[in-house]
Design a protein around this motif. Structure first.
Motif, short mmCIF file in Angstrom:
data_model
loop_
_atom_site.label_atom_id
_atom_site.label_comp_id
_atom_site.label_asym_id
_atom_site.label_seq_id
_atom_site.Cartn_x
_atom_site.Cartn_y
_atom_site.Cartn_z
N PHE A 23 0.82 -1.21 0.00
CA PHE A 23 0.00 0.00 0.00
C PHE A 23 0.85 1.27 0.00
N VAL A 24 2.00 1.24 0.66
CA VAL A 24 2.92 2.38 0.60
C VAL A 24 3.39 2.57 -0.84
N ALA A 25 3.71 1.48 -1.52
CA ALA A 25 4.11 1.59 -2.94
C ALA A 25 3.01 2.25 -3.77
N GLY A 26 1.76 1.87 -3.50
CA GLY A 26 0.64 2.51 -4.19
C GLY A 26 0.54 3.98 -3.86
N ASN A 27 0.80 4.33 -2.60
CA ASN A 27 0.76 5.73 -2.17
C ASN A 27 1.99 6.51 -2.63
#
Length: 168
Positions: A23-27
Motif C-alpha cells: 500500500f505504501v508503494a501505491g501511495n
C-alpha cells in the motif's frame, strides 16, 4: 446483508508488513501520476487513497504503517509533500487510518455511508488540527476548497476497490 472479509493483522504477522509495503508503494506511485497533472496533488489528494484501503481491509496496524510511511517516503524520495505541510499530512493520514479501521470493525462490511463518514471525519478533524498548526484557516481548508475531487475519488473509488477486494 452481504458481509465482507475484513482483517486485523497483528504486528507479529509478516503479512502486516508485506501489505503495508504494497500500500505504501501505491501511495508513492499514485501521487507521482497525479502530479503529472497541474495541481493534481492538491485536487486529487492521492497520498490518502491506499491508506483508506489498507486500514479498512487489513486493520489499524497495516493502516497506520501505510499512513505514516507513505508521506515520509514520498518526502524523502521526491520532496513532496513539502516539509512544512508534512506534520498536517501525517496527522490526517493517521486520522484516516484510525477512522477506517474503526468503521470497518463496527460496520463489518463495505458501505458508501461508512466510507463517506470516514472521509468527512478525517478531513474535518484534520483541517481543525492544520488550522491550529498554521494559524491560517484558508490554507488549512485547502482540501475542502480544492480537494473535493480527491475526496470523491476516496469515497467512490475506495468503495469500488474494497468491493472488488471483497469478491476475492
Amino acid at each position: 446483508m452481504e458481509t465482507t472479509r475484513l482483517y486485523s493483522l497483528p504486528f507479529s504477522n509478516v503479512r502486516t508488513y508485506l501489505f503495508a509495503l504494497l500500500f505504501v508503494a501505491g501511495n508513492i506511485a499514485l501521487p507521482q501520476l497525479c502530479h503529472l497533472i497541474p495541481s493534481g496533488g492538491p485536487a486529487f489528494l492521492p497520498i490518502y487513497f491506499f491508506t483508506l484501503i489498507a486500514a479498512y481491509k487489513y486493520g489499524l496496524r497495516v493502516g497506520l504503517l501505510t499512513a505514516l510511511l507513505s508521506p515520509a517516503a514520498n518526502h524523502l524520495l521526491f520532496g513532496m509533500p513539502a516539509l512544512a505541510v508534512l506534520p498536517a499530512i501525517l496527522v490526517k493520514s493517521g486520522l484516516l487510518a484510525a477512522a477506517a479501521a474503526f468503521a470497518a470493525y463496527r460496520v463489518r462490511r463495505v458501505t458508501l455511508v461508512a466510507l463517506l463518514g470516514i472521509v468527512l471525519f478525517y478531513q474535518v478533524v484534520g483541517t481543525a488540527f492544520e488550522w491550529l498548526l498554521c494559524q491560517d484557516f484558508m490554507l488549512a481548508a485547502q482540501d475542502f476548497r480544492v480537494g473535493v475531487p480527491g475526496m470523491l475519488i476516496q469515497w467512490l473509488g475506495g468503495y469500488a476497490v474494497l468491493k472488488a477486494l471483497g469478491k476475492r
